[in-house]
Design a protein around this motif. Structure first.
Motif, short mmCIF file in Angstrom:
data_model
loop_
_atom_site.label_atom_id
_atom_site.label_comp_id
_atom_site.label_asym_id
_atom_site.label_seq_id
_atom_site.Cartn_x
_atom_site.Cartn_y
_atom_site.Cartn_z
N GLY A 18 9.80 -1.62 -3.72
CA GLY A 18 9.75 -3.09 -3.65
C GLY A 18 10.09 -3.76 -4.97
O GLY A 18 11.05 -4.54 -5.05
N PRO A 19 9.34 -3.46 -6.04
CA PRO A 19 9.63 -4.12 -7.31
C PRO A 19 11.04 -3.79 -7.83
O PRO A 19 11.70 -4.64 -8.42
N ASP A 32 10.91 0.72 0.22
CA ASP A 32 10.85 2.00 -0.49
C ASP A 32 12.03 2.90 -0.12
O ASP A 32 12.63 3.55 -0.97
N HIS A 83 -6.82 -6.52 3.06
CA HIS A 83 -5.63 -7.20 2.52
C HIS A 83 -5.69 -8.68 2.86
O HIS A 83 -5.39 -9.54 2.04
N SER A 125 13.61 -5.88 -5.91
CA SER A 125 13.51 -7.27 -6.37
C SER A 125 14.22 -7.46 -7.71
O SER A 125 14.94 -8.43 -7.90
N GLN A 174 7.24 -10.43 -11.04
CA GLN A 174 7.39 -10.73 -9.63
C GLN A 174 7.04 -12.17 -9.30
O GLN A 174 6.98 -12.54 -8.16
N THR A 204 -1.18 -5.99 -4.06
CA THR A 204 -1.12 -4.52 -3.87
C THR A 204 -2.56 -3.99 -3.84
O THR A 204 -3.51 -4.72 -4.13
N ASP A 205 -2.71 -2.69 -3.52
CA ASP A 205 -4.05 -2.15 -3.27
C ASP A 205 -5.00 -2.35 -4.45
O ASP A 205 -4.67 -2.04 -5.60
N SER A 244 2.71 -4.48 4.03
CA SER A 244 2.41 -3.49 2.97
C SER A 244 3.29 -2.26 3.18
O SER A 244 4.21 -2.28 4.00
N GLY A 245 2.96 -1.19 2.46
CA GLY A 245 3.73 0.04 2.60
C GLY A 245 3.47 0.71 3.95
O GLY A 245 4.31 1.44 4.46
N GLY A 246 2.30 0.45 4.53
CA GLY A 246 1.95 1.10 5.79
C GLY A 246 1.93 0.17 6.99
O GLY A 246 1.88 0.64 8.13
N HIS A 278 -8.87 -1.38 5.91
CA HIS A 278 -7.95 -1.67 4.80
C HIS A 278 -7.06 -2.90 5.09
O HIS A 278 -6.80 -3.71 4.19
N GLY A 315 1.00 -5.56 -0.13
CA GLY A 315 1.83 -5.28 -1.31
C GLY A 315 3.15 -6.02 -1.35
O GLY A 315 3.59 -6.47 -2.42
N VAL A 316 3.80 -6.19 -0.20
CA VAL A 316 5.10 -6.89 -0.18
C VAL A 316 4.93 -8.38 -0.48
O VAL A 316 5.88 -9.06 -0.87
N GLY A 375 7.22 -2.69 3.67
CA GLY A 375 7.17 -2.05 2.34
C GLY A 375 7.84 -0.68 2.37
O GLY A 375 8.53 -0.29 1.43
N ASN A 434 6.36 -10.01 -3.52
CA ASN A 434 7.78 -10.37 -3.62
C ASN A 434 7.95 -11.88 -3.81
O ASN A 434 7.56 -12.68 -2.95
O1 KG4 Z 1 -0.49 -2.93 -0.05
P1 KG4 Z 1 0.12 -1.84 -0.83
O2 KG4 Z 1 -0.21 -1.73 -2.29
O3 KG4 Z 1 -0.19 -0.45 -0.19
C1 KG4 Z 1 -0.30 -0.25 1.17
O4 KG4 Z 1 -1.38 -0.57 1.75
O5 KG4 Z 1 0.69 0.24 1.75
O6 KG4 Z 1 1.70 -2.01 -0.64
C2 KG4 Z 1 2.62 -1.19 -1.28
C3 KG4 Z 1 4.01 -1.61 -0.84
C4 KG4 Z 1 5.09 -0.63 -1.30
O7 KG4 Z 1 5.88 -0.29 -0.18
C5 KG4 Z 1 5.88 -1.44 -2.32
O8 KG4 Z 1 7.26 -1.09 -2.39
C6 KG4 Z 1 5.69 -2.86 -1.79
O9 KG4 Z 1 4.35 -2.90 -1.38
N1 KG4 Z 1 5.96 -3.88 -2.83
C7 KG4 Z 1 6.97 -4.77 -2.74
C8 KG4 Z 1 6.95 -5.51 -3.95
N2 KG4 Z 1 5.92 -5.05 -4.72
C9 KG4 Z 1 5.32 -4.05 -4.01
N3 KG4 Z 1 7.87 -4.99 -1.78
C10 KG4 Z 1 8.79 -5.95 -1.98
N4 KG4 Z 1 8.86 -6.69 -3.11
C11 KG4 Z 1 7.96 -6.50 -4.10
N5 KG4 Z 1 8.06 -7.24 -5.20
#
Ligand code: KG4
Ligand code: ZN
Length: 398
Positions: free
Chosen positions: A205-206, A192, A140, A209, A247, A364-365, A161-163, A136, A333-334, A188, A337
């Protein structure tokens, strides 16, 4: 070559068909079924609920990806051309219409991953096509290769990302060296958790922002600046309603001074590792001390975002200066931003390096990035027999 990508590692059920030709990846369909609304009421992803939703969604999502791709003119032409059949490894190409299936096998939630993996196995067996196991995090990073002619190696990739929060040196396709990673929370995850402390809901994240943007626009205008046209707001409202989820503004307001001070964790340390759990705790302590914090949410969000972005950009640029690289890339995902996108771009270009970042829909995913990573693995013949395909919930990139 046509690849079906499948992604179910967390809370998005996604499928995509891409066409790979040489180093070019073209997306023919990209279907994402998000479970965000379901998990919002719990304040985060509930693994059992996510897996059950994947089971319900996976076949409709795959079917829609195939149906949409079949309307693509290029695709129709290729499959109508019988001379191509020799180069296609499938006996029933017009029925399934893809040469291989690429699926996320890890890292991620084991019960969620299992749905995608079992689906890919069945399709591989029934259609008699090879299957490609995709990491995964690697996927990315491959979001940067979608619809792009050439990427110059070596490249330094910040995946946030979130992880995961990881700095990777990519010297070629499939060649990775970890330069640094988070020692605790991912970036991420920190967004959150901060959003949850500020009562802004999930995903954070969103939401952070959007709140941060309210603070910067309000102050930008108070200091005598004229906000960019898209952000001008009526004199009646002190703080403009920011369209949440937008965004990718064309121009951001200048940096503002906030009276709230949060740390920039590990920014000065010599290594390239990150740490975000202290940032969240610092925010928690500040909120506890401030009886009026609920009236200052945009300012807290603004300072939190500044601390996270300055840390991510500062550490990436410091690593970039030391490495013999040609390109800096951002993914995860981040990477959606807007402030991070803009500031990392500016700082990278000051070093005379190329800067690449994925289109917003591929940050994002999604499954297009899985199919893209799968395509480059297929070029190296990195297939897995369906009998041996298994979930690898803790699969490390390198
Ligand atoms: O890559 P992703 O979709 O899933 C994972 O693989 O974890 O990332 C999701 C993460 C979440 O923590 C979300 O809050 C963050 O990406 N995220 C952001 C923004 N949009 C999504 N973080 C900061 N600013 C953003 N605009
Ligand atoms: Zn992800």
């Amino acid at each position: 070559m046509y690849i079906l990508g499948i992604e179910t590692s967390c809370d998005e059920t996604a499928a995509s068909i891409i066409e790979g030709k040489g180093s070019m990846v073209k997306v023919l369909s990209n279907v994402v079924s998000s479970q965000i609304e379901i998990h919002q009421k719990y304040g985060g992803v509930v693994p059992e609920v996510a897996a059950r939703e994947h089971v319900l969604n996976i076949l409709p999502v795959v079917n829609e990806a195939l149906t949409t791709a079949r309307t693509s003119a290029d695709y129709m032409r290729t499959y109508a051309d019988s001379s191509r059949s020799a180069s296609v490894r499938v006996k029933s190409a017009p029925i399934c219409g893809v040469d291989a299936v690429a699926v996320t096998v890890g890292p991620g939630l084991v019960t969620s991953l299992s749905v995608g993996v079992e689906t890919a196995k069945v399709l591989s067996y029934v259609w008699n096509i090879p299957v490609i196991a995709v990491n995964h995090i690697e996927a990315h990073l491959y979001a940067n290769f979608i619809e792009r002619e050439k990427v110059e190696f070596p490249a330094l990739v910040l995946t946030v990302s979130g992880g995961h929060t990881i700095l990777v040196l990519m010297s070629g396709h499939g060649k990775y060296k970890i330069i640094g990673e988070t020692r605790d929370d991912a970036a991420g995850e920190a967004f959150d958790k901060a959003a949850s402390l500020l009562g802004l809901g999930y995903p954070g994240g969103p939401a952070i922002s959007a709140e941060a943007e309210k603070f910067s626009i309000f102050n930008f205008s108070r200091q005598g600046g004229t906000p960019p046209r898209r952000w001008q707001f009526s004199k009646k409202s002190k703080i403009p309603a920011s369209p949440a989820g937008r965004q990718n503004p064309t121009r951001l307001p200048a940096r503002q001074e906030s009276k709230i001070q949060l740390p920039r964790p590990m920014l000065e340390s010599k290594n390239s590792d990150f740490s975000f759990s202290g940032l969240k705790t610092a925010l928690l302590y500040q909120l506890k001390k401030d009886l009026n914090w609920q009236k200052r949410i945009p300012e807290y969000a603004y300072e939190f975002q500044r601390a996270a972005v300055e840390t991510l950009v500062g550490k990436t640029i410091r690593a970039a200066k030391k490495l013999p690289i040609k390109t800096v890339m951002l993914s995860g995902g981040v990477a959606a931003n807007a402030v991070l996108r803009q500031e990392l771009k500016e700082e990278t270009e000051k070093l005379g390096l190329k800067f690449l970042l994925p289109e917003l829909i591929y940050t994002t995913d999604n499954a297009a990035m899985i199919a893209a990573a799968g395509y480059f693995k297929a070029q190296r013949k990195e297939y897995t027999a369906w009998q041996k395909l298994a979930v690898r919930a803790n699969w490390e990139l390198a």
